[in-house]
Write an enzyme that holds these catalytic residues in place. Structure first.
Site, PDB file in Angstrom:
ATOM      1  N   LYS A   1       0.853  -1.186   0.000  1.00 25.49           N
ATOM      2  CA  LYS A   1       0.000   0.000   0.000  1.00 25.49           C
ATOM      3  C   LYS A   1       0.896   1.246   0.000  1.00 25.49           C
ATOM      4  CE  LYS A   1      -4.004   1.655   2.708  1.00 25.49           C
ATOM      5  NZ  LYS A   1      -4.867   1.317   3.875  1.00 25.49           N
TER       6      LYS A   1
ATOM      7  N   SER B   1      -9.754   1.346   3.098  1.00 25.47           N
ATOM      8  CA  SER B   1      -8.932   2.163   2.233  1.00 25.47           C
ATOM      9  C   SER B   1      -7.899   1.373   1.421  1.00 25.47           C
ATOM     10  CB  SER B   1      -8.178   3.201   3.071  1.00 25.47           C
ATOM     11  OG  SER B   1      -7.264   2.575   3.961  1.00 25.47           O
TER      12      SER B   1
ATOM     13  N   SER C   1     -10.201  -1.063   7.021  1.00 22.96           N
ATOM     14  CA  SER C   1      -9.522  -0.895   5.737  1.00 22.96           C
ATOM     15  C   SER C   1      -8.800  -2.118   5.198  1.00 22.96           C
ATOM     16  CB  SER C   1      -8.536   0.274   5.820  1.00 22.96           C
ATOM     17  OG  SER C   1      -9.229   1.485   5.980  1.00 22.96           O
TER      18      SER C   1
END
Length: 464
Positions: free
Chosen positions: A81, A154, A178
């Site tokens: 990420k 997310s 997330s």
């Protein structure tokens, strides 16, 4: 390896690499080619690192050939990420605001992945600042199962890329759901560890006292392999727990059932889920029982006050981090993150104090619940999927949308999310989670692994 090897399990690829049946270089080249072909329509990657990835793959191949195998991630391509500091490489945090930020050293978790021999093929898209929605200038990530639907967030790029065969595993972060949202939405297995089980040094924060870093993979065994590579104490992160790290992957060998495991089920948690999700989780519960688990009726402490407290803490701590940049250029932030910062700056001290008091109380109530069970069965979201053209309904109703996830960030509890069905109406995966007491990642992974040994939902793939 077959021509569909991009969908293989990380642990299977690892075994093939170790015995010389697969080449780290060939695997990396194939994934980079697939990313170039598939990702323009998914937008899961913000950047790829072909040159360094091929160098890492070549080094891994040389070491493994000489008998210096580092472990199950050695020579295996994964992605991260885009909020982890990487020496000499920009880390965008999913926004244009920090596009010029370049760290001098790697985040602890990234350093440990490299020490384990993992090949980092790129940096994955995420909601802006790990909150709410994608920055409008960076575009949305598509769900590889159905582009009309949200891929979760997310850690949206992590879920989509792992499901679509663009990496064999990925790093995600979880502050209010997330890791769990994209794991459920994309049909992958995600592990949100106990708060403090993994180091946060060198990771952009959303909310320091809630953020957790974990793996997103295609199976519980894959998640165990990744978690084992980076969990554990870090002198650079004083909040990181010093508890010994079990051999998560080794503990799964020979696991076939759940005899002796007590799984709590609160029917009220299923009552608010839509029928397809309720049916899938009920069927999964029957599988647990067939495998020897004892299903124990429980009453979960009220989740609404905990959800509200999580939102207050999250937005207050989010505002604390972004306040300098927000004061300088508020218009550079997208609507969702801007709203969170604005609310976070406006909370009065009594409201914030009340949220931290509720956190302590909820943790205590939950600890008492876990005195009688090993894990709690729960949905991840009330709905199977959220359409992009109606995503405002998710953002406008966060108390409902986060009701099964945010409370367990407030408590710092570990959870494992995995697929348990596919919607017959919209064709999206259906995910569920098991929630456990602190530092029971090994128990949760064994339960998920036993379920996956008896079912094949985790083997389903999108036609990305």
């Amino acid at each position: 390896m077959s021509d569909m090897s991009h969908y293989s399990a990380l642990t299977d690829v690892s075994a093939a690499v170790r015995r010389g049946a697969a080449s780290p270089v060939a695997l990396t080249e194939a994934l980079l080619t697939r990313i170039a072909e598939v990702d323009p329509t998914l937008n899961a990657f913000l950047s790829t690192s072909a040159e360094t990835a091929l160098q890492e793959a070549d080094e891994a191949a040389t070491e493994i050939a000489s008998g210096r195998w580092r472990g199950p991630l050695h020579g295996v391509p994964i992605a991260i990420k885009d909020l982890f500091h990487t020496a000499g490489t920009p880390s965008t945090f999913g926004t244009t605001v920090y596009a010029d930020f370049t760290a001098n050293e790697d985040a602890t978790i990234l350093r440990r992945l490299k020490q384990a021999g993992a090949v980092i093929v790129g940096r994955l898209h995420l909601h802006e600042g790990a909150y709410g929605e994608h920055h409008p200038e960076l575009g949305d990530v598509m769900n590889p199962w159905n582009h009309a639907y949200w891929p979760g967030g997310s850690s949206s790029g992590s879920g989509a890329a792992t499901a679509a065969g663009l990496c064999y595993g990925s790093l995600g972060t979880d502050t209010g759901g997330s890791i769990r949202f994209p794991s459920a939405a994309n049909g992958v297995t995600g592990l949100k560890p106990t708060w403090g089980r993994t180091s946060r040094k060198g990771a952009f924060p959303l909310a320091d006292s809630l953020d957790t870093i974990g793996p997103m993979c295609r199976s519980a065994a894959d998640a165990a392999a990744m978690l084992g590579a980076f969990a554990g104490a870090d002198p650079g992160d004083p909040t990181c727990l010093r508890a010994p790290v079990p051999d998560y992957l080794g503990a799964l060998r020979g696991v076939a059932g759940m005899r002796g495991l007590k799984l709590g089920l609160d029917p009220a948690m299923l009552d608010v889920a839509e029928p397809e999700m309720r049916a899938a989780i009920t069927a999964a519960t029957e599988v647990f029982a067939d495998l020897g688990a004892e299903i124990v009726p429980v009453k979960v402490p009220s989740l609404a006050p905990a959800t509200e407290a999580q939102l207050v803490i999250c937005e207050t701590e989010c505002a604390r981090f972004h306040a300098p940049a927000f004061a300088e250029a508020p218009g550079a932030f997208g609507a969702a993150l801007s709203g969170a910062i604005t609310r976070g700056l406006a909370y009065d001290s009594l409201t914030v104090a009340g949220a931290y008091i509720e956190q302590a109380r909820f943790k205590g109530r939950l600890a008492r619940l876990f005195e009688d069970i090993d894990a709690l069965i729960s949905p991840v979201t009330p709905l199977v999927g959220y359409r992009y053209d109606d995503f405002s309904s998710f953002l406008d109703n966060l108390m409902d949308s986060l009701s099964f996830t945010a409370p367990f960030n407030l408590s710092g509890s570990p959870t494992v999310t995995f697929p348990c069905g596919i919607s017959p109406t919209i064709g999206l995966p259906i995910g569920m989670q098991l929630i456990g007491p602190h530092l029971t990642e090994d128990v949760l992974l064994r339960a998920a692994h036993a379920y996956q040994q008896a079912t094949d939902w985790h083997l389903k793939r999108p036609m990305a």
